[in-house]
Design a protein around this motif. Structure first.
Motif, short mmCIF file in Angstrom:
data_model
loop_
_atom_site.label_atom_id
_atom_site.label_comp_id
_atom_site.label_asym_id
_atom_site.label_seq_id
_atom_site.Cartn_x
_atom_site.Cartn_y
_atom_site.Cartn_z
N GLU A 1 36.21 49.05 24.80
CA GLU A 1 37.58 48.52 24.72
C GLU A 1 38.35 48.84 26.00
O GLU A 1 39.12 48.02 26.48
N HIS A 2 38.13 50.01 26.55
CA HIS A 2 38.80 50.36 27.81
C HIS A 2 38.27 49.51 28.97
O HIS A 2 39.04 49.12 29.85
N ARG A 3 36.98 49.23 28.97
CA ARG A 3 36.41 48.39 30.03
C ARG A 3 36.99 46.97 29.98
O ARG A 3 37.16 46.34 31.01
N GLN A 4 37.27 46.49 28.78
CA GLN A 4 37.69 45.11 28.60
C GLN A 4 39.21 44.92 28.53
O GLN A 4 39.70 43.81 28.64
N ALA A 5 39.95 46.00 28.36
CA ALA A 5 41.40 45.90 28.20
C ALA A 5 42.07 45.48 29.49
O ALA A 5 41.57 45.72 30.59
N ASN A 6 43.21 44.85 29.35
CA ASN A 6 44.01 44.43 30.51
C ASN A 6 44.96 45.57 30.88
O ASN A 6 45.96 45.79 30.21
N PHE A 7 44.62 46.28 31.93
CA PHE A 7 45.46 47.37 32.43
C PHE A 7 46.13 46.98 33.74
O PHE A 7 46.31 47.80 34.62
N GLU A 8 46.49 45.72 33.88
CA GLU A 8 47.14 45.25 35.10
C GLU A 8 48.64 45.35 34.94
O GLU A 8 49.32 44.37 34.65
N PHE A 9 49.16 46.55 35.12
CA PHE A 9 50.58 46.81 35.00
C PHE A 9 51.18 46.98 36.39
O PHE A 9 50.58 47.62 37.26
N ALA A 10 52.37 46.44 36.58
CA ALA A 10 53.06 46.58 37.86
C ALA A 10 53.26 48.06 38.17
O ALA A 10 53.70 48.83 37.32
N GLY A 11 52.88 48.46 39.37
CA GLY A 11 53.06 49.84 39.81
C GLY A 11 51.92 50.77 39.47
O GLY A 11 51.91 51.91 39.91
N MET A 12 50.92 50.30 38.70
CA MET A 12 49.77 51.14 38.40
C MET A 12 48.79 51.07 39.55
O MET A 12 48.36 49.99 39.94
N ARG A 13 48.46 52.20 40.12
CA ARG A 13 47.52 52.25 41.24
C ARG A 13 46.08 52.30 40.74
O ARG A 13 45.21 51.62 41.27
N LYS A 14 45.82 53.16 39.77
CA LYS A 14 44.48 53.23 39.17
C LYS A 14 44.55 53.96 37.85
O LYS A 14 45.53 54.66 37.55
N LEU A 15 43.49 53.78 37.07
CA LEU A 15 43.40 54.39 35.76
C LEU A 15 41.96 54.86 35.56
O LEU A 15 41.03 54.17 35.97
#
Length: 100
Positions: free
Chosen positions: A22-36
């Motif tokens: 789920e983490h691999r497939q989730a959309n974590f494209e948030f403004a200001g996020m550099r990495k997760l």
């Protein structure tokens, strides 16, 4: 100033692979996020560490992060002590060091 958020989880038995996927497939494209990063910290224990441009970026991304969490809640164990299924913290970096 760089900010970080850290969220601790414990995954229910037998659901680790699904949780990681789920983490691999989730959309974590948030403004200001550099990495997760999703980090395995023990048996069925994980934490997410996010690096952000600043606290405003974390605050603005919270609704989206909660939406991702809502898809994961059924996979998570209650952490006890009134925490629920997550133990989140966030704040601005006061010291940052780079390796050689």
């Amino acid at each position: 100033m760089t900010a970080y958020n850290v969220v601790r989880f414990k995954v229910k038995p037998g659901l680790e692979e699904a949780f990681v996927n789920e983490h691999r497939q989730a959309n974590f494209e948030f403004a200001g996020m550099r990495k997760l990063a999703l980090v395995k910290t023990g048996e069925r224990a994980y934490c997410v560490i996010g690096e952000w441009d600043g606290m405003d970026s974390i605050v603005n991304a919270r609704p989206g992060m909660v939406a991702v969490l809502d898809r994961l809640r059924g996979m998570l164990e209650d952490l006890g002590n009134g925490l629920g299924v997550t133990d989140p913290v966030s704040g601005e970096a006061v010291v940052e060091l780079s390796g050689a």
